[in-house]
Design a protein around this motif. Structure first.
Motif, PDB file in Angstrom:
ATOM      1  N   ARG A 159      51.367 -10.073  57.881  1.00  0.00           N
ATOM      2  CA  ARG A 159      50.172 -10.576  58.568  1.00  0.00           C
ATOM      3  C   ARG A 159      48.915 -10.222  57.774  1.00  0.00           C
ATOM      4  O   ARG A 159      48.022 -11.068  57.590  1.00  0.00           O
ATOM      5  CB  ARG A 159      50.099 -10.000  59.984  1.00  0.00           C
ATOM      6  N   ALA A 160      48.836  -8.989  57.296  1.00  0.00           N
ATOM      7  CA  ALA A 160      47.666  -8.562  56.531  1.00  0.00           C
ATOM      8  C   ALA A 160      47.536  -9.354  55.238  1.00  0.00           C
ATOM      9  O   ALA A 160      46.423  -9.686  54.801  1.00  0.00           O
ATOM     10  CB  ALA A 160      47.756  -7.065  56.244  1.00  0.00           C
ATOM     11  N   GLN A 161      48.666  -9.686  54.593  1.00  0.00           N
ATOM     12  CA  GLN A 161      48.606 -10.487  53.374  1.00  0.00           C
ATOM     13  C   GLN A 161      48.090 -11.896  53.660  1.00  0.00           C
ATOM     14  O   GLN A 161      47.289 -12.435  52.892  1.00  0.00           O
ATOM     15  CB  GLN A 161      49.986 -10.557  52.721  1.00  0.00           C
ATOM     16  N   VAL A 162      48.533 -12.507  54.757  1.00  0.00           N
ATOM     17  CA  VAL A 162      48.064 -13.852  55.106  1.00  0.00           C
ATOM     18  C   VAL A 162      46.564 -13.832  55.398  1.00  0.00           C
ATOM     19  O   VAL A 162      45.819 -14.723  54.964  1.00  0.00           O
ATOM     20  CB  VAL A 162      48.842 -14.423  56.308  1.00  0.00           C
ATOM     21  N   VAL A 163      46.099 -12.834  56.125  1.00  0.00           N
ATOM     22  CA  VAL A 163      44.670 -12.716  56.412  1.00  0.00           C
ATOM     23  C   VAL A 163      43.875 -12.583  55.117  1.00  0.00           C
ATOM     24  O   VAL A 163      42.841 -13.237  54.930  1.00  0.00           O
ATOM     25  CB  VAL A 163      44.405 -11.509  57.341  1.00  0.00           C
ATOM     26  N   ALA A 164      44.372 -11.750  54.186  1.00  0.00           N
ATOM     27  CA  ALA A 164      43.688 -11.573  52.899  1.00  0.00           C
ATOM     28  C   ALA A 164      43.688 -12.871  52.094  1.00  0.00           C
ATOM     29  O   ALA A 164      42.700 -13.200  51.422  1.00  0.00           O
ATOM     30  CB  ALA A 164      44.361 -10.458  52.109  1.00  0.00           C
ATOM     31  N   LEU A 165      44.781 -13.621  52.153  1.00  0.00           N
ATOM     32  CA  LEU A 165      44.882 -14.888  51.436  1.00  0.00           C
ATOM     33  C   LEU A 165      43.844 -15.884  51.935  1.00  0.00           C
ATOM     34  O   LEU A 165      43.090 -16.478  51.144  1.00  0.00           O
ATOM     35  CB  LEU A 165      46.290 -15.455  51.599  1.00  0.00           C
ATOM     36  N   HIS A 166      43.786 -16.080  53.239  1.00  0.00           N
ATOM     37  CA  HIS A 166      42.823 -17.034  53.793  1.00  0.00           C
ATOM     38  C   HIS A 166      41.387 -16.583  53.538  1.00  0.00           C
ATOM     39  O   HIS A 166      40.502 -17.412  53.284  1.00  0.00           O
ATOM     40  CB  HIS A 166      43.071 -17.220  55.294  1.00  0.00           C
ATOM     41  N   ASP A 167      41.157 -15.280  53.591  1.00  0.00           N
ATOM     42  CA  ASP A 167      39.817 -14.770  53.329  1.00  0.00           C
ATOM     43  C   ASP A 167      39.417 -15.032  51.877  1.00  0.00           C
ATOM     44  O   ASP A 167      38.271 -15.417  51.600  1.00  0.00           O
ATOM     45  CB  ASP A 167      39.768 -13.269  53.632  1.00  0.00           C
ATOM     46  N   ALA A 168      40.348 -14.863  50.940  1.00  0.00           N
ATOM     47  CA  ALA A 168      40.053 -15.118  49.531  1.00  0.00           C
ATOM     48  C   ALA A 168      39.715 -16.587  49.292  1.00  0.00           C
ATOM     49  O   ALA A 168      38.779 -16.915  48.545  1.00  0.00           O
ATOM     50  CB  ALA A 168      41.245 -14.701  48.670  1.00  0.00           C
ATOM     51  N   LEU A 169      40.440 -17.489  49.933  1.00  0.00           N
ATOM     52  CA  LEU A 169      40.153 -18.914  49.781  1.00  0.00           C
ATOM     53  C   LEU A 169      38.819 -19.279  50.415  1.00  0.00           C
ATOM     54  O   LEU A 169      38.055 -20.080  49.864  1.00  0.00           O
ATOM     55  CB  LEU A 169      41.274 -19.740  50.410  1.00  0.00           C
ATOM     56  N   ARG A 170      38.528 -18.688  51.551  1.00  0.00           N
ATOM     57  CA  ARG A 170      37.267 -18.969  52.238  1.00  0.00           C
ATOM     58  C   ARG A 170      36.075 -18.527  51.378  1.00  0.00           C
ATOM     59  O   ARG A 170      35.083 -19.238  51.249  1.00  0.00           O
ATOM     60  CB  ARG A 170      37.264 -18.258  53.589  1.00  0.00           C
ATOM     61  N   ARG A 171      36.182 -17.359  50.757  1.00  0.00           N
ATOM     62  CA  ARG A 171      35.084 -16.847  49.934  1.00  0.00           C
ATOM     63  C   ARG A 171      34.940 -17.631  48.634  1.00  0.00           C
ATOM     64  O   ARG A 171      33.857 -17.670  48.038  1.00  0.00           O
ATOM     65  CB  ARG A 171      35.306 -15.362  49.638  1.00  0.00           C
ATOM     66  N   ALA A 172      36.034 -18.253  48.176  1.00  0.00           N
ATOM     67  CA  ALA A 172      35.985 -18.997  46.913  1.00  0.00           C
ATOM     68  C   ALA A 172      35.413 -20.402  47.076  1.00  0.00           C
ATOM     69  O   ALA A 172      35.043 -21.037  46.080  1.00  0.00           O
ATOM     70  CB  ALA A 172      37.388 -19.090  46.315  1.00  0.00           C
ATOM     71  N   ARG A 173      35.330 -20.889  48.282  1.00  0.00           N
ATOM     72  CA  ARG A 173      34.856 -22.259  48.509  1.00  0.00           C
ATOM     73  C   ARG A 173      33.359 -22.370  48.259  1.00  0.00           C
ATOM     74  O   ARG A 173      32.569 -21.587  48.785  1.00  0.00           O
ATOM     75  CB  ARG A 173      35.139 -22.687  49.951  1.00  0.00           C
ATOM     76  N   ASP A 174      32.967 -23.359  47.457  1.00  0.00           N
ATOM     77  CA  ASP A 174      31.553 -23.679  47.297  1.00  0.00           C
ATOM     78  C   ASP A 174      31.074 -24.473  48.506  1.00  0.00           C
ATOM     79  O   ASP A 174      31.877 -25.035  49.255  1.00  0.00           O
ATOM     80  CB  ASP A 174      31.334 -24.503  46.023  1.00  0.00           C
ATOM     81  N   ALA A 175      29.762 -24.562  48.658  1.00  0.00           N
ATOM     82  CA  ALA A 175      29.205 -25.270  49.810  1.00  0.00           C
ATOM     83  C   ALA A 175      29.581 -26.745  49.807  1.00  0.00           C
ATOM     84  O   ALA A 175      29.703 -27.357  50.873  1.00  0.00           O
ATOM     85  CB  ALA A 175      27.681 -25.106  49.822  1.00  0.00           C
TER      86      ALA A 175
END
Length: 297
Positions: A159-175
């Motif tokens: 679960r913690a890995q999935v949360v970290a994965l989605h967070d990394a993608l969210r932070r990488a997205r440009d506007a």
């Protein structure tokens, strides 16, 4: 008028790069790369490319895929065992490690092993240049217990890995990003309690949800173990403007290799989809006159 290019093909494939009863990875790579070259796939996301030699060998077998995304680990190997090949131009990739994620249950030895896994694993993230599209290629830690219940020792760790994965993608997205594609071996079965988290409670489209076909060859599992869907190709974007079509699985049957051996090309199946990318932005209008200021002359 906005002009759209034809849809592209995207693949996710765990090449089975760890030692196993299969033929050596390079021997199998000759055949699966030949089939990829002949396919309509444009972006290929591979997992378990554990050595630079294997990466270099695969790159030589995929001559039409001119862009390669990977980041070097401590020993020069592809970080996380992740590499992506594309017929489209890719922007510079980054690798986000899962370092620091630890198991909270299980024996001390199990917890140490999972901490090591998190240090080695992560997500390879890159953009398809000029297309406002972000791609994440990942490989999460395996649950070899075959038990995806909430009480299993892997549950909170995964679960913690999935949360970290989605967070990394969210932070990488440009506007201005309009589409995100997530590919990989998540090692979380689609009928587990973690599946809603994997798809963000519906935020991600899962083109394989309807058929829910296993992505690991049953013949290669331990006795009495049920094959499940643990690999994913997910998309988040406007579904009407950018539909996903033709979900398919490749390398489903054993193949005869050049040495005469008949074997699976990996312990995993390959997943493919077709989708419409956001259009290229229009070039700047060089003939447009600039506004005139009202300052003093």
């Amino acid at each position: 008028m906005v002009l759209y290019d034809p849809p592209i093909g995207v693949m996710s494939f765990n090449v089975g790069g760890l030692p196993s009863g299969l033929a050596p990875a390079k021997v199998r790579a000759v055949e699966f790369c030949r089939l990829i070259e002949q396919s309509g796939v444009d972006v290929v996301n591979l997992q378990e490319v554990w050595t630079y030699r294997l990466l270099d060998f695969i790159r030589a077998q995929l001559p039409s895929f001119g862009s390669v995304a990977w980041r070097a680990g401590l020993a020069g190997q592809p970080a996380g065992g992740l590499a992506s090949f594309s017929r489209l131009r890719l922007a510079a990739p980054r690798f986000v490690s899962f370092r620091g994620i630890r198991a909270r249950t299980g024996t001390p030895l199990f917890r140490v092993a999972k901490a090591v896994n998190s240090t080695l694993q992560g997500a390879l993230i890159f953009e398809i240049a000029g297309r406002r599209t972000l791609v994440g290629n990942t490989h999460l830690s395996a649950n070899r217990d075959g038990d995806w219940s909430t009480g299993n020792r892997h549950h909170t760790f995964q679960r913690a890995q999935v949360v970290a994965l989605h967070d990394a993608l969210r932070r990488a997205r440009d506007a201005d990003c309009e589409m995100t594609i997530l590919a990989g071996d998540l090692n979380i079965c689609s009928d587990s309690a973690l599946y809603p988290l994997v798809v963000g409670n519906g935020a991600w489209r899962d083109p394989f949800a309807r058929t829910n076909q296993p992505t690991f060859h049953a013949d290669l599992l331990p006795p009495n173990r049920i094959p499940r869907r643990i690999d994913y190709l997910l998309v988040t974007a406007d579904a009407e403007r950018y539909p996903t079509t033709e979900p398919d699985m490749l390398f489903t049957e054993p193949t005869r290799l050049a040495n005469g051996r008949r074997t699976y090309l990996s312990d995993h199946l390959a997943l493919t989809i077709r989708l419409q990318l956001p259009p290229m932005p229009p070039p700047p209008d060089r003939n447009r006159k600039r506004g005139t200021g009202h300052g003093r002359s």
